[in-house]
Design an enzyme around this catalytic site. Sequence first.
Site, mmCIF file in Angstrom:
data_model
loop_
_atom_site.group_PDB
_atom_site.id
_atom_site.type_symbol
_atom_site.label_atom_id
_atom_site.label_comp_id
_atom_site.label_asym_id
_atom_site.label_seq_id
_atom_site.Cartn_x
_atom_site.Cartn_y
_atom_site.Cartn_z
ATOM 1 N N SER A 17 -0.189 -2.445 2.942
ATOM 2 C CA SER A 17 -1.524 -1.689 2.401
ATOM 3 C C SER A 17 -2.452 -3.143 1.879
ATOM 4 C CB SER A 17 -0.999 -1.695 1.047
ATOM 5 O OG SER A 17 -0.036 -0.393 1.186
ATOM 6 N N ARG A 40 -4.601 -3.458 -7.189
ATOM 7 C CA ARG A 40 -3.714 -2.261 -8.119
ATOM 8 C C ARG A 40 -3.993 -1.407 -8.644
ATOM 9 N NH1 ARG A 40 1.739 -3.893 -7.030
ATOM 10 N NH2 ARG A 40 1.649 -6.357 -7.029
ATOM 11 N N HIS A 43 -5.308 0.550 -5.592
ATOM 12 C CA HIS A 43 -3.385 0.982 -4.443
ATOM 13 C C HIS A 43 -3.061 1.901 -5.298
ATOM 14 C CE1 HIS A 43 0.119 -0.162 -3.614
ATOM 15 N NE2 HIS A 43 0.590 -0.238 -2.612
#
Length: 210
Positions: A17, A40, A43
């Site tokens: 990822s 983050r 994500h």
Amino acid sequence: MTQLDYIKDPKAIYAQSFATLREEVDFERFPDNMHMVITRLIHSCGMVDIADDVAYSENFINSAQTALQNSAPILCDCEMVKSGIIKRLLPANNQLICTLNDDETPSIATAQQTTRSAAAVKLWQAHIDGAVVVIGNAPTSLFRLLEMLSETDARPSAIIGFPVGFVGAVESKNALITSELGIEFIALKGRRGGSAMASAVLNAVAGGLG
């Protein structure tokens, strides 16, 4: 039972990822201490293009991290934001406060002729000075917070402004970004936002202290 071909190793999933993110996002336009926040954030939603819409003040990271280290409370506009914050990352057993479902909130909303989300902000008054505010749902929460701050000398250390939706989300975040209150902030311009994104930002900030 049909066996599907997919990656099961959590470490491999994270590695792939983040490798994909590094390939698809230009991190060079962000200062080093913002890289994990952007990582983050993307994500949490899978949309690499939101990097183009992130707005933040110069000292947001430092201000938020210092506040957390100094045991500042974290004020959340909804239970989903509160639930999304990883407690083990918090450096000083920081108190998580959400007043949306407080017994007083409905009567405040009725008296002020506003939403419960906006009414709940009134109950932050005793905690607001030095706090980290995380808004991931209601534009009316952010609007009311800015109104309240214009009427007092109390200032949160940082505001994470990610209200989502078609009514007021754009305008409330623009009001935060253009505010002259002198408060450190991060926000996502446009209609997009949400609790997962807001809590992801807080988790990235707290995680950077480890």
